[in-house]
Design a protein around this motif. Structure first.
Motif, PDB file in Angstrom:
ATOM      1  N   VAL A  36       0.822  -1.194   0.022  1.00  0.00           N
ATOM      2  CA  VAL A  36       0.150  -0.070   0.030  1.00  0.00           C
ATOM      3  C   VAL A  36       0.928   1.348  -0.112  1.00  0.00           C
ATOM      4  CG1 VAL A  36      -1.723   1.141   1.445  1.00  0.00           C
ATOM      5  CG2 VAL A  36      -1.961  -1.138   1.120  1.00  0.00           C
ATOM      6  N   LEU A  37       0.631   2.098  -0.946  1.00  0.00           N
ATOM      7  CA  LEU A  37       1.162   3.497  -1.002  1.00  0.00           C
ATOM      8  C   LEU A  37       0.084   4.521  -0.665  1.00  0.00           C
ATOM      9  CD1 LEU A  37       3.508   1.577  -2.918  1.00  0.00           C
ATOM     10  CD2 LEU A  37       4.258   3.871  -3.185  1.00  0.00           C
ATOM     11  N   MET A  38       0.363   5.331   0.214  1.00  0.00           N
ATOM     12  CA  MET A  38      -0.885   6.283   0.546  1.00  0.00           C
ATOM     13  C   MET A  38      -0.134   7.333   1.287  1.00  0.00           C
ATOM     14  SD  MET A  38      -4.285   5.343   2.587  1.00  0.00           S
ATOM     15  CE  MET A  38      -4.938   4.132   1.188  1.00  0.00           C
ATOM     16  N   PRO A  39      -0.278   8.536   0.699  1.00  0.00           N
ATOM     17  CA  PRO A  39       0.360   9.792   1.200  1.00  0.00           C
ATOM     18  C   PRO A  39       0.165   9.914   2.835  1.00  0.00           C
ATOM     19  CG  PRO A  39      -1.712  10.462   0.149  1.00  0.00           C
ATOM     20  CD  PRO A  39      -1.612   9.010  -0.159  1.00  0.00           C
ATOM     21  N   THR A  40       0.874  10.448   3.532  1.00  0.00           N
ATOM     22  CA  THR A  40       0.656  10.913   5.041  1.00  0.00           C
ATOM     23  C   THR A  40      -0.406  11.423   5.215  1.00  0.00           C
ATOM     24  OG1 THR A  40       3.252  10.919   5.312  1.00  0.00           O
ATOM     25  CG2 THR A  40       1.870  12.018   7.141  1.00  0.00           C
ATOM     26  N   ASP A 137       4.720  -1.360   8.685  1.00  0.00           N
ATOM     27  CA  ASP A 137       4.708   0.139   8.299  1.00  0.00           C
ATOM     28  C   ASP A 137       5.861   0.598   8.115  1.00  0.00           C
ATOM     29  OD1 ASP A 137       3.382   2.364   8.363  1.00  0.00           O
ATOM     30  OD2 ASP A 137       3.260   3.036  10.414  1.00  0.00           O
ATOM     31  N   GLU A 138       5.879   1.858   7.391  1.00  0.00           N
ATOM     32  CA  GLU A 138       7.233   2.457   6.921  1.00  0.00           C
ATOM     33  C   GLU A 138       7.847   1.415   6.011  1.00  0.00           C
ATOM     34  OE1 GLU A 138       7.012   5.670   7.219  1.00  0.00           O
ATOM     35  OE2 GLU A 138       6.058   6.056   9.244  1.00  0.00           O
ATOM     36  N   ALA A 139       7.462   0.904   4.948  1.00  0.00           N
ATOM     37  CA  ALA A 139       8.093  -0.201   4.411  1.00  0.00           C
ATOM     38  C   ALA A 139       9.174   0.255   3.564  1.00  0.00           C
ATOM     39  CB  ALA A 139       6.909  -1.054   3.566  1.00  0.00           C
ATOM     40  N   HIS A 140       9.139   1.516   3.291  1.00  0.00           N
ATOM     41  CA  HIS A 140      10.223   1.918   2.283  1.00  0.00           C
ATOM     42  C   HIS A 140      11.701   1.645   3.028  1.00  0.00           C
ATOM     43  CE1 HIS A 140       9.290   5.497   4.836  1.00  0.00           C
ATOM     44  NE2 HIS A 140      10.332   5.583   5.006  1.00  0.00           N
ATOM     45  N   CYS A 141      11.633   1.542   4.335  1.00  0.00           N
ATOM     46  CA  CYS A 141      12.893   1.261   5.198  1.00  0.00           C
ATOM     47  C   CYS A 141      13.695   0.110   4.629  1.00  0.00           C
ATOM     48  CB  CYS A 141      12.621   1.307   6.824  1.00  0.00           C
ATOM     49  SG  CYS A 141      12.054   2.692   7.267  1.00  0.00           S
ATOM     50  N   VAL A 142      13.113  -0.715   3.921  1.00  0.00           N
ATOM     51  CA  VAL A 142      13.551  -1.912   3.326  1.00  0.00           C
ATOM     52  C   VAL A 142      14.552  -1.921   2.159  1.00  0.00           C
ATOM     53  CG1 VAL A 142      11.728  -2.782   1.608  1.00  0.00           C
ATOM     54  CG2 VAL A 142      13.033  -4.382   2.954  1.00  0.00           C
ATOM     55  N   SER A 143      14.353  -0.640   1.672  1.00  0.00           N
ATOM     56  CA  SER A 143      15.090  -0.346   0.388  1.00  0.00           C
ATOM     57  C   SER A 143      16.179   0.315   0.748  1.00  0.00           C
ATOM     58  CB  SER A 143      14.151   0.535  -0.583  1.00  0.00           C
ATOM     59  OG  SER A 143      15.085   0.818  -1.758  1.00  0.00           O
ATOM     60  N   THR A 174       5.870   6.917   0.924  1.00  0.00           N
ATOM     61  CA  THR A 174       6.713   7.530   0.016  1.00  0.00           C
ATOM     62  C   THR A 174       7.673   6.504  -0.690  1.00  0.00           C
ATOM     63  OG1 THR A 174       7.222   9.161   1.370  1.00  0.00           O
ATOM     64  CG2 THR A 174       8.570   9.069  -0.456  1.00  0.00           C
ATOM     65  N   ALA A 175       7.471   6.086  -1.995  1.00  0.00           N
ATOM     66  CA  ALA A 175       8.289   5.189  -2.747  1.00  0.00           C
ATOM     67  C   ALA A 175       7.963   5.107  -4.400  1.00  0.00           C
ATOM     68  CB  ALA A 175       7.890   3.744  -2.431  1.00  0.00           C
ATOM     69  N   ASP A 176       9.370   5.526  -4.837  1.00  0.00           N
ATOM     70  CA  ASP A 176       9.046   5.440  -6.380  1.00  0.00           C
ATOM     71  C   ASP A 176       9.044   3.994  -6.940  1.00  0.00           C
ATOM     72  OD1 ASP A 176      11.568   4.683  -6.240  1.00  0.00           O
ATOM     73  OD2 ASP A 176      12.793   6.565  -6.654  1.00  0.00           O
ATOM     74  N   HIS A 177       9.040   4.076  -8.352  1.00  0.00           N
ATOM     75  CA  HIS A 177       8.893   2.598  -8.819  1.00  0.00           C
ATOM     76  C   HIS A 177       9.871   1.632  -8.305  1.00  0.00           C
ATOM     77  CE1 HIS A 177       7.676  -0.402 -11.605  1.00  0.00           C
ATOM     78  NE2 HIS A 177       8.867  -0.588 -12.173  1.00  0.00           N
ATOM     79  N   ALA A 178      11.397   2.292  -8.361  1.00  0.00           N
ATOM     80  CA  ALA A 178      12.242   1.207  -7.969  1.00  0.00           C
ATOM     81  C   ALA A 178      12.290   0.802  -6.719  1.00  0.00           C
ATOM     82  CB  ALA A 178      13.709   1.863  -8.376  1.00  0.00           C
ATOM     83  N   THR A 179      11.738   1.796  -5.736  1.00  0.00           N
ATOM     84  CA  THR A 179      11.759   1.416  -4.430  1.00  0.00           C
ATOM     85  C   THR A 179      10.632   0.358  -4.110  1.00  0.00           C
ATOM     86  OG1 THR A 179      12.714   3.635  -3.740  1.00  0.00           O
ATOM     87  CG2 THR A 179      11.361   2.101  -1.961  1.00  0.00           C
ATOM     88  N   ARG A 180       9.594   0.700  -4.950  1.00  0.00           N
ATOM     89  CA  ARG A 180       8.367  -0.169  -4.618  1.00  0.00           C
ATOM     90  C   ARG A 180       8.766  -1.818  -5.109  1.00  0.00           C
ATOM     91  NH1 ARG A 180       5.617   3.943  -7.319  1.00  0.00           N
ATOM     92  NH2 ARG A 180       4.925   2.641  -9.098  1.00  0.00           N
ATOM     93  N   ARG A 181       9.397  -1.943  -6.054  1.00  0.00           N
ATOM     94  CA  ARG A 181      10.061  -3.266  -6.758  1.00  0.00           C
ATOM     95  C   ARG A 181      10.747  -3.863  -5.541  1.00  0.00           C
ATOM     96  NH1 ARG A 181      11.879  -1.455 -11.173  1.00  0.00           N
ATOM     97  NH2 ARG A 181      14.048  -1.406 -10.585  1.00  0.00           N
TER      98      ARG A 181
END
Length: 599
Positions: A36-40, A137-143, A174-181
């Motif tokens: 899920v990508l959803m703005p703050t 939560d804050e899943a972008h931390c994996v990238s 917050t995650a661009d396409h590369a980060t989502r992948r």
């Protein structure tokens, strides 16, 4: 979904889901995984809280910030939801009681830090407890290429391996396409559907200004538009954080410093004051902010250029979570760009990562220098198209431009003739014909470019060099020394084959007529309603202080405003106000009705 809607109304006090929330809730409640990508401020928490309440067992929420778990759990308690957290703030007896309740199925939501979740003891608990879902939560931390990489997040793939039957929902703002992948790959969510909400935050006004005594510019902003209101001020260095906090305190602003170098107890006290008191301004590095739930932050200011557009978007998104008008304000200069570039080049990161960080810096610089609608540029970066917003500084007061072709050719020629080994300061000295010691030592007073730029002032040349960097005509040397070098794009400009128009560097003063529309405070509350508004807020604070919780956990500003507008006279009418669920109606309804009916 009828059960979900009933829960939404009776527990959370909302009549309908927003955007993708309904589809996400339905999918996860049925046992599906999701990214899920959803703005703050877009309502991410409901996307896992509602399914956790609908499914048997307990929802385990992986959250990277221990300090905020207590307030998140307290907010759920206010709604009548059995929730708890496990972290180092609990003593042994308290932790064992939480574990007992978890194993007995008495909890519906349990918050835990990734470090604790990965311990053998906690994994053993998970094997024996009834599980509804995992929320990361804050899943972008994996990238590793994201703006807030945390290595322990990579190990969360163990949840998929050990508990394949338990649905997982990974969430980020917050995650661009590369980060989502990368999130999907690292967490084993390649087969999970992606739910992408709009990145637009229409209630936030974006304003970017050139630095000209940035602290004074910030103070003027606070005095003009945010007096007595909560805000966050981001700085690049710890020293700048502390100096700015003291500077603001000396001028009567309730400002507090926050950075990783402060004692943990000091950080915790400052964060608690920010969350629970009204009108506190937190001056911080990016160590502060992830997961901040305070809905009434009326402004986020940056005194230095952020390193990436993702980071900027994430940080500015902490303003206006309640949907009310708020400001995102940034002051930056050429030195910011040089400092960040030097940090990139001097790091021990592999070249591939440095390349990505350079690209991210270029995108951030492009936003700062654009003459387009700021919101359009931000949304475009995340793959979303939009019309001009009419609410950013460029839309409200379109910047003037000038034909900088000839000046740019002089600047680029000076870079070339000085050997591409000097920074902007020295180059400007040459262009202005300054015979200082360094210029004479290098015989640059004998160059054809010496003194050919006297028609522009120093600040105009600084602005132009900044814009040449933003446009990709110049780059900062890869050694991290701050030297400017020509790129391939500079050749046609030097040869006169293309024309260059850039924004004028002069400070633009916002017209006074703009001020009322930019005020994100409560000035739109009529004089007749203001006494009632203040009494509502006073009652909210009294109830919050008695329970030692932030005021917004009782009711948000948006809910108080809805009460003020609806003027309910019975509990049945009060129940229709957005944000008033059954538990809060029973606990607080009568007291707020008394205030509303006192007039």
């Amino acid at each position: 979904m009828s059960r979900a809607l009933h829960l939404l109304r009776t527990t959370f006090g909302y009549d309908a889901f927003r955007g993708e929330q309904a589809a996400i809730v339905e999918h996860v409640a049925a046992g599906g995984d999701a990214l899920v990508l959803m703005p703050t401020g877009g309502g991410k928490s409901l996307c896992y809280q509602v399914p956790a309440l609908l499914r048997p067992g307990c929802g385990v929420v992986v959250s990277p910030l221990i300090a905020l778990m207590q307030d998140q759990v307290e907010g759920l308690h206010q709604l009548g939801i059995e929730a708890a957290f496990l972290n180092s703030t609990l003593d042994l007896e308290e932790a064992r009681e939480v574990e007992r309740r978890f194993l007995q199925g008495e909890l519906k939501l349990l918050y835990v830090a990734p470090e604790r979740l990965l311990t053998p003891r906690f994994l053993s608990l998970l094997e024996r407890a009834p599980l509804a879902l995992f929320a990361i939560d804050e899943a972008h931390c994996v990238s590793q290429w994201g703006h807030d990489f945390r290595p322990e997040y990579i190990e969360l793939s163990i949840l998929h391996q050990r508990f394949p039957q338990v649905p997982r929902i990974a969430l980020t703002a917050t995650a661009d396409h590369a980060t989502r992948r990368e999130i999907a790959e690292k967490l084993g969510l390649q087969e999970a559907p992606e739910f992408l909400s709009s990145f637009d935050r229409p209630n936030i006004r974006y304003t970017i200004v050139e630095k000209n005594n940035a602290r004074q510019q910030l103070f003027d902003l606070i005095q003009r538009e945010h007096k007595g209101e909560a805000g966050i001020v981001y700085c690049l260095s710890r020293r700048r954080v502390e100096e700015t906090a003291v500077w603001l305190q000396e001028r009567g602003i309730a400002a507090l410093p926050y950075h990783a170098g402060l004692d943990a107890g000091v950080r915790a006290r400052h964060q608690t004051r920010f969350l629970r008191d009204e009108g506190v301004v937190m001056v911080a590095t990016i160590a502060f902010g992830m997961g901040i739930d305070k809905p009434d932050v009326r402004f986020v200011a940056h005194l230095d250029l952020p390193k990436s557009l993702e980071g900027y978007y994430q940080e500015t998104g902490r303003a206006g979570r309640d949907g009310l008008p708020s400001n995102a304000w940034l002051a930056y200069g050429l030195n910011d760009v040089m400092q960040i570039k030097e940090m990139i080049e001097s790091s021990n990161a592999p070249e591939s990562q440095k390349h990505i960080e350079r690209q991210k810096l270029s995108a951030m610089l492009g936003l700062a220098e654009t003459t387009q609608c700021r919101r359009q540029v931000i949304l475009s970066y995340f793959g979303e198209s939009s019309q001009p917003c009419g609410n950013c500084d460029n839309c409200l007061n379109p910047p003037s431009t000038w034909n900088a072709t000839e000046a740019a050719r002089k600047a680029l020629s000076c870079v070339y003739r000085t050997g591409q080994r000097y920074g902007a300061g020295h180059l400007i000295d040459v262009l202005l014909g300054r015979s200082n010691e360094r210029v004479k030592q290098n015989f640059h007073d004998r160059l054809s470019t010496f003194g050919i730029g006297r028609e522009l002032a120093e600040d105009a040349w600084r602005a132009l060099f900044r814009q040449l960097l933003a446009g990709g005509y110049l780059q900062i040397d890869a050694e991290g020394h701050g030297s400017l070098q020509l790129t391939d794009a500079a050749r046609p400009l030097l040869r006169g084959e293309v024309e260059l128009k850039v924004r004028s560097h002069q400070k633009r003063i916002k017209a006074s007529s703009d001020r009322s529309s930019s005020r994100p405070s409560h000035d739109d509350i009529s004089a007749g309603d203001r006494p009632t508004w203040e009494r509502l807020r006073a009652l909210r604070k009294q109830l919050a202080d008695a329970q030692n919780v932030p005021a917004y956990l009782i009711f948000t500003d948006a809910t108080l405003r809805a009460m003020l507008e609806a003027r309910p006279t019975t509990l049945t009418e009060m129940r229709q106000v957005s944000g008033v669920g059954q538990q809060k109606l029973e606990r607080y309804g009568e007291q707020f009705l008394e205030v509303l009916m006192a007039d």
